[in-house]
Design a protein around this motif. Sequence first.
Motif, PDB file in Angstrom:
ATOM      1  N   PRO A  12       0.811  -1.221   0.000  1.00 51.36           N
ATOM      2  CA  PRO A  12       0.000   0.000   0.000  1.00 51.36           C
ATOM      3  C   PRO A  12       0.845   1.272   0.000  1.00 51.36           C
ATOM      4  N   SER A  13       1.986   1.218   0.667  1.00 55.92           N
ATOM      5  CA  SER A  13       2.867   2.401   0.722  1.00 55.92           C
ATOM      6  C   SER A  13       3.354   2.787  -0.672  1.00 55.92           C
TER       7      SER A  13
ATOM      8  N   LEU B  41       2.605   6.108  -2.839  1.00 58.99           N
ATOM      9  CA  LEU B  41       3.712   6.863  -3.439  1.00 58.99           C
ATOM     10  C   LEU B  41       3.386   7.224  -4.883  1.00 58.99           C
ATOM     11  N   ALA B  42       2.838   6.269  -5.637  1.00 59.04           N
ATOM     12  CA  ALA B  42       2.455   6.544  -7.028  1.00 59.04           C
ATOM     13  C   ALA B  42       1.408   7.645  -7.092  1.00 59.04           C
ATOM     14  N   LEU B  43       0.411   7.576  -6.206  1.00 52.76           N
ATOM     15  CA  LEU B  43      -0.627   8.605  -6.172  1.00 52.76           C
ATOM     16  C   LEU B  43      -0.035   9.963  -5.808  1.00 52.76           C
ATOM     17  N   ALA B  44       0.915   9.967  -4.882  1.00 52.86           N
ATOM     18  CA  ALA B  44       1.535  11.230  -4.454  1.00 52.86           C
ATOM     19  C   ALA B  44       2.351  11.857  -5.582  1.00 52.86           C
TER      20      ALA B  44
ATOM     21  N   VAL C 199      -5.612   0.460   2.086  1.00 50.79           N
ATOM     22  CA  VAL C 199      -5.130   0.317   3.465  1.00 50.79           C
ATOM     23  C   VAL C 199      -6.261  -0.192   4.367  1.00 50.79           C
ATOM     24  N   ARG C 200      -5.901  -0.567   5.592  1.00 49.84           N
ATOM     25  CA  ARG C 200      -6.905  -0.992   6.568  1.00 49.84           C
ATOM     26  C   ARG C 200      -7.788   0.194   6.957  1.00 49.84           C
ATOM     27  N   PRO C 201      -9.022  -0.058   7.352  1.00 48.17           N
ATOM     28  CA  PRO C 201      -9.965   1.031   7.672  1.00 48.17           C
ATOM     29  C   PRO C 201      -9.423   2.052   8.652  1.00 48.17           C
TER      30      PRO C 201
ATOM     31  N   ILE D  95      -5.008   8.999   3.017  1.00 48.73           N
ATOM     32  CA  ILE D  95      -5.465  10.143   2.224  1.00 48.73           C
ATOM     33  C   ILE D  95      -4.544  11.332   2.431  1.00 48.73           C
ATOM     34  N   ALA D  96      -4.137  11.557   3.686  1.00 42.66           N
ATOM     35  CA  ALA D  96      -3.218  12.675   3.985  1.00 42.66           C
ATOM     36  C   ALA D  96      -1.886  12.489   3.264  1.00 42.66           C
ATOM     37  N   LEU D  97      -1.390  11.231   3.232  1.00 50.41           N
ATOM     38  CA  LEU D  97      -0.119  10.956   2.554  1.00 50.41           C
ATOM     39  C   LEU D  97      -0.226  11.230   1.059  1.00 50.41           C
ATOM     40  N   MET D  98      -1.339  10.820   0.453  1.00 49.22           N
ATOM     41  CA  MET D  98      -1.538  11.090  -0.973  1.00 49.22           C
ATOM     42  C   MET D  98      -1.541  12.587  -1.245  1.00 49.22           C
TER      43      MET D  98
END
Length: 393
Positions: free
Chosen positions: A6-7, A11-14, A125-127, A134-137
């Motif tokens: 997931p990380s 990263l791709a989304l970011a 990611v887990r709930p 979302i914040a990381l993206m």
Amino acid sequence: MKKISPSLTLLALAINAFAIGSTEFISVGLMPMIVNTFNISLSQAGLTVSLYALGVTVGAPLLTILTGTWNRKTLMISIMGLFILGNLLSAFAPTFLLLLVGRVLASLAHGIFMSISTVIAADVVRPEKRASAIALMFTGLTVATVIGVPLGTFIGQHSNWHMSFVFIVVIGLIGLIATSILVPKGLPIPGKINLSGLARIFTNKSILMSLFITAFGYGGTFAAYTYLTPILEGTFRFSASTVVIILVVYGVMVAIGNSLGGHLANKNILPALQKMFAALALSLLFLFISASLASQALGLIATLLLGLFAFMNVPGLQLYVVQLAEKFTPKDITLVSAFNIAAFNVGITLGSFFGGQISKGSSVVFTPLGGIIIILLAMFLIRLAQKDQASKL
């Protein structure tokens, strides 16, 4: 087949968010160069911001509806392909009209990306980790403000503005490659969106009012921000190289403001937003006073204060509309989110257009006053929403 971390997906989304965030406001830094290249007025050059925002406004809900049955990975690859195409056209546009066409194509990619990337981030990611994901993206957008826009402006100043868009194309290509490798194939597909949700959304007074609050509260900044580079260079007499440094620090202030805004809006959203809007209006007033005095020292302070308060309201505005959707139209949360993204960009269009008319009719010095008027409308609507809430208790 090995499962994608997931990380790495985040990263791709970011990376994609960084590219998209960079292109959204790149023309703010390039405005003087675009004016000179095409021999147009400053208000005409402002269309590179306002039409982009208009494209996001239309693209977010419309493309979200039309692509509901698409595989999410295929959709993300298509989005970045459209983004790259739009910026390539902007980079090599021989006329101002084709530059605007390129901006609109890129903006359509922006709108649908913002609509679905949040959902993808939450799905991988887990709930209990969804908010953090979302914040990381969204850090990609913050980094774009801090690094992407100033770096693109720097490239334009030391070569030409065309190369600034080439720089964004390169970042978009990296994002496309990252998406093709790091975004999983089997993500949940929303399916065909029920258009009856439109009726539920637009007949709900609270949700409709929240969209207007988003548009006015976010858009007021852009009456002045769209023309920030001409103000810094023409009114405060900062050199072009100094403006790049100021934009970097401005971006740092935006990042700080976003973080503070999220923290402040966690408990009681509407009172927090009211205070944020009041602080933003005061910072715009300070910018107007500083510009009227043509004081570099005051202008620098005013610009940094504007950065601190300009986008502090974003987390609260996003959270508020989602909470309303969960309460009143739980079947339409994705669509409500798409319309809120549209509302953000209606605000950009409104603010930049209003600022353009002010600069055309008088001077860019007066654009902050236009922003204050728009923000006061948002504050008035928040007061109405508070009264409506109180009456239902």
